[in-house]
Design a protein around this motif. Sequence first.
Motif, PDB file in Angstrom:
ATOM      1  N   GLN A  35     -16.157 -33.509   2.232  1.00  0.00           N
ATOM      2  CA  GLN A  35     -16.341 -32.086   2.526  1.00  0.00           C
ATOM      3  C   GLN A  35     -16.429 -31.845   4.030  1.00  0.00           C
ATOM      4  O   GLN A  35     -15.834 -30.895   4.561  1.00  0.00           O
ATOM      5  CB  GLN A  35     -17.598 -31.574   1.827  1.00  0.00           C
ATOM      6  CG  GLN A  35     -17.458 -31.480   0.313  1.00  0.00           C
ATOM      7  CD  GLN A  35     -18.767 -31.101  -0.377  1.00  0.00           C
ATOM      8  OE1 GLN A  35     -19.857 -31.139   0.226  1.00  0.00           O
ATOM      9  NE2 GLN A  35     -18.678 -30.737  -1.646  1.00  0.00           N
ATOM     10  N   SER A  36     -17.167 -32.703   4.719  1.00  0.00           N
ATOM     11  CA  SER A  36     -17.278 -32.570   6.175  1.00  0.00           C
ATOM     12  C   SER A  36     -15.921 -32.768   6.845  1.00  0.00           C
ATOM     13  O   SER A  36     -15.529 -31.985   7.728  1.00  0.00           O
ATOM     14  CB  SER A  36     -18.278 -33.595   6.714  1.00  0.00           C
ATOM     15  OG  SER A  36     -18.280 -33.618   8.125  1.00  0.00           O
ATOM     16  N   GLY A  46     -10.036 -27.345   8.980  1.00  0.00           N
ATOM     17  CA  GLY A  46      -9.954 -25.904   9.197  1.00  0.00           C
ATOM     18  C   GLY A  46      -9.074 -25.117   8.245  1.00  0.00           C
ATOM     19  O   GLY A  46      -8.713 -23.982   8.539  1.00  0.00           O
ATOM     20  N   ASN A  79     -12.895 -32.353   5.620  1.00  0.00           N
ATOM     21  CA  ASN A  79     -11.988 -31.230   5.372  1.00  0.00           C
ATOM     22  C   ASN A  79     -12.410 -29.966   6.101  1.00  0.00           C
ATOM     23  O   ASN A  79     -11.562 -29.136   6.441  1.00  0.00           O
ATOM     24  CB  ASN A  79     -11.867 -30.981   3.867  1.00  0.00           C
ATOM     25  CG  ASN A  79     -10.915 -31.950   3.191  1.00  0.00           C
ATOM     26  OD1 ASN A  79      -9.709 -31.851   3.308  1.00  0.00           O
ATOM     27  ND2 ASN A  79     -11.468 -32.929   2.476  1.00  0.00           N
ATOM     28  N   SER A  80     -13.708 -29.826   6.365  1.00  0.00           N
ATOM     29  CA  SER A  80     -14.137 -28.657   7.145  1.00  0.00           C
ATOM     30  C   SER A  80     -13.598 -28.723   8.561  1.00  0.00           C
ATOM     31  O   SER A  80     -13.271 -27.698   9.165  1.00  0.00           O
ATOM     32  CB  SER A  80     -15.663 -28.568   7.163  1.00  0.00           C
ATOM     33  OG  SER A  80     -16.239 -29.582   7.978  1.00  0.00           O
TER      34      SER A  80
END
Length: 714
Positions: free
Chosen positions: A269-270, A276, A272-273
């Motif tokens: 999740q981190s 953007g 892929n954040s």
Amino acid sequence: MTPGGISKEVTQLNIESLWTGGLWQDPSYTGGNQDPSQKDGLAQDMHTIRQTIFQAKNGTIDNIDVLGVPPDGYGSYASAGNLITTMDIPDNVTNYARWLDMDQAVVRASWDVNGTDFLRTTFCSNPTHSCVQHINSTGLLPNITYAFDSAISGLPQAVVTCLDSTTLYLRNNVSNPGMAYELIGRVVAEGSGAKATCSPVSSNNATIFVSGATSSWISWVGDTDYDMDAGDVTHNFSFTGQLPHDQLVSYLDSTSSSNVESLLTAHTQSYNSFLGGFSLSIGATPDLSKSTDELKTAYQVDTGNPYLEWLLFNFGRYLLVGSAPGTLPANLQGKWGEELSNPWGADYHANINLQMNYWFAEMTNMNLVRPLFDYMEKTWAPRGAETASILYNISRGWVTHNEAIHMWDHFDYTNDVDWWKSQGYPLMKGHALFQLDKLIADQHFNDSSLVVAPCNSPEQAPITLEIRQKRSQMDKGIHVGSWGQLQEWKVDMDSPTDTHRHLSHLIGVYPGYALTNYDSSVQAPPSKASTTYTKEQVWDAARISLIHRGDGTGPDANSGWEKMWRSAAWAQFANASMFYHELTYSIQVNHANNLFSIYDPAAIPRIFQIDANLAYPAVVLNGLLQAPDVPSLSTPLTITVLPALPSSWPSGSIKGARIRGAISMDVEWANDKLTSASLRVDDDAPARPVKIVYDGKVVSSFTTSGGLQKEIRI
């Protein structure tokens, strides 16, 4: 870095701040500055050098060595050692495979032994500040031993002890004396009969032995005594703090008390954040029947392979996420430097090389640039203020002899007013104040202009004068020379056979805009004796210079990054064939089978240099979507769609691209033609005029406003 071993896996360990040299190693190190007591003498030396330049027939000087200091004590980014994982695996291994999953930022290796399947998963997680190596099998795992080592040539022998029954502790200095660092690793063995035991094997070494496990994993953390907040006059530029041992133990406690599945979910999740929400398709069909090295071996210049080109695009984004979300920005080898002393120090080259690392970050909506600005504020600016004072006798601002392009770009793309007020503008102001005070009257041409002297084009030999004038006296630095070229210097001394790797005089083509958006009404020279050029004349001269600069293979270098820069420049000229030629030429010549960019493919050993990998996504995008800067918010921002679309990418799409003016944009094309484009303006963005250009024609013209959404169909 994990080579993918079976019975023995040697995982290279890196800490982003581990560095040799500096005040840790040499208390007399001055950061490249002269002693302040030399200030008056340097002022006289500077005056003599300037007068020599102005009085010389060709406006040059042989050297300015008297102004510099030896680079002794500078040091290098360094590897911290290795994690050694050994297992009792027999030789009859089948179905071996290893791969990098760029959707999850995870490295995996799998194999079979006598009908038992093995899978090893490795990842480094930003939210937990830790790395994890997990191995499981469909049967009972063989015995496993985990060890830290410092077997890097020149690195002092580390002391490894047991912190507790399942935890290894390494404490070392990168040199003697030198920066201190720690590595701590904890093992969790799973299964009804699983056991993990840390034991000393000598007075300065220990290992963890695992038996009876169905799965086993080690998590590790590491850090140094580097402190960016101690890089100022108050702290004597020491950059030295305390080893954060308690914090590292806290990180490890949190990680090891969790489970691999939840750690992997948080990591993904981190990761892929940071990507953007951006995505690119160039119509590639995945070829899963071939390994990456097979795809690379078969790759040919001009013919290309959209699938490999798409992989390289995403690989570049993966490498930046792996390099940049910590305290420090991405260096010349990211976190993959494997030696105690790495090529060019694996440092932050304050020229186009560091810029390349971040060319694509804003446009692909990657929130990873803040470490770069923190580094400028807390490292460059304090030392640069000392440089300005001692070397130039200037009391305002700071200098690192580098452009500040990324600071303005970040604000232009994001409209982050709070950041601009707190960090961006103060940095830009300090940089600009120094440049203003550094300007002097040109006593060589005596044309009423202000120039910088001495000055050289990065890594070129001639030392001469260069134009950086106050607005009212600005010559603008644009001159067409005797063979139709755009002059690299104000003095017409360019050679048509100069194929130097740098394109410094063409930075206004890409990534800048002074040539791309040349406007004689804004950039006319102050003196009537000087020529006022048309846009066509300037553009033709820039093209001639680009042609004569060659294809990125010359007597001075054969690097990937210089080919990438040329490819981006050709895209700016809307020359699709040359854009794709240079792109594919770099891939074939300068990318290794693991897709790392190689500085010189003929050199042994081959040297990894990350800037070509990180430049690659920006170069690809410049062939598909362009929005170069303009001199004012009242000047229309021209967004050109598919300016240099190669025939190898007939269909594709861009989702979530960022454009200047706090604009997001989607583009789709099919059969070599644009089918749709849409844009969305951030709610708080200022209004500005925009033109959309496709196939040489303006297809839409409007003024943006906060929250505007616009659909453009062809």
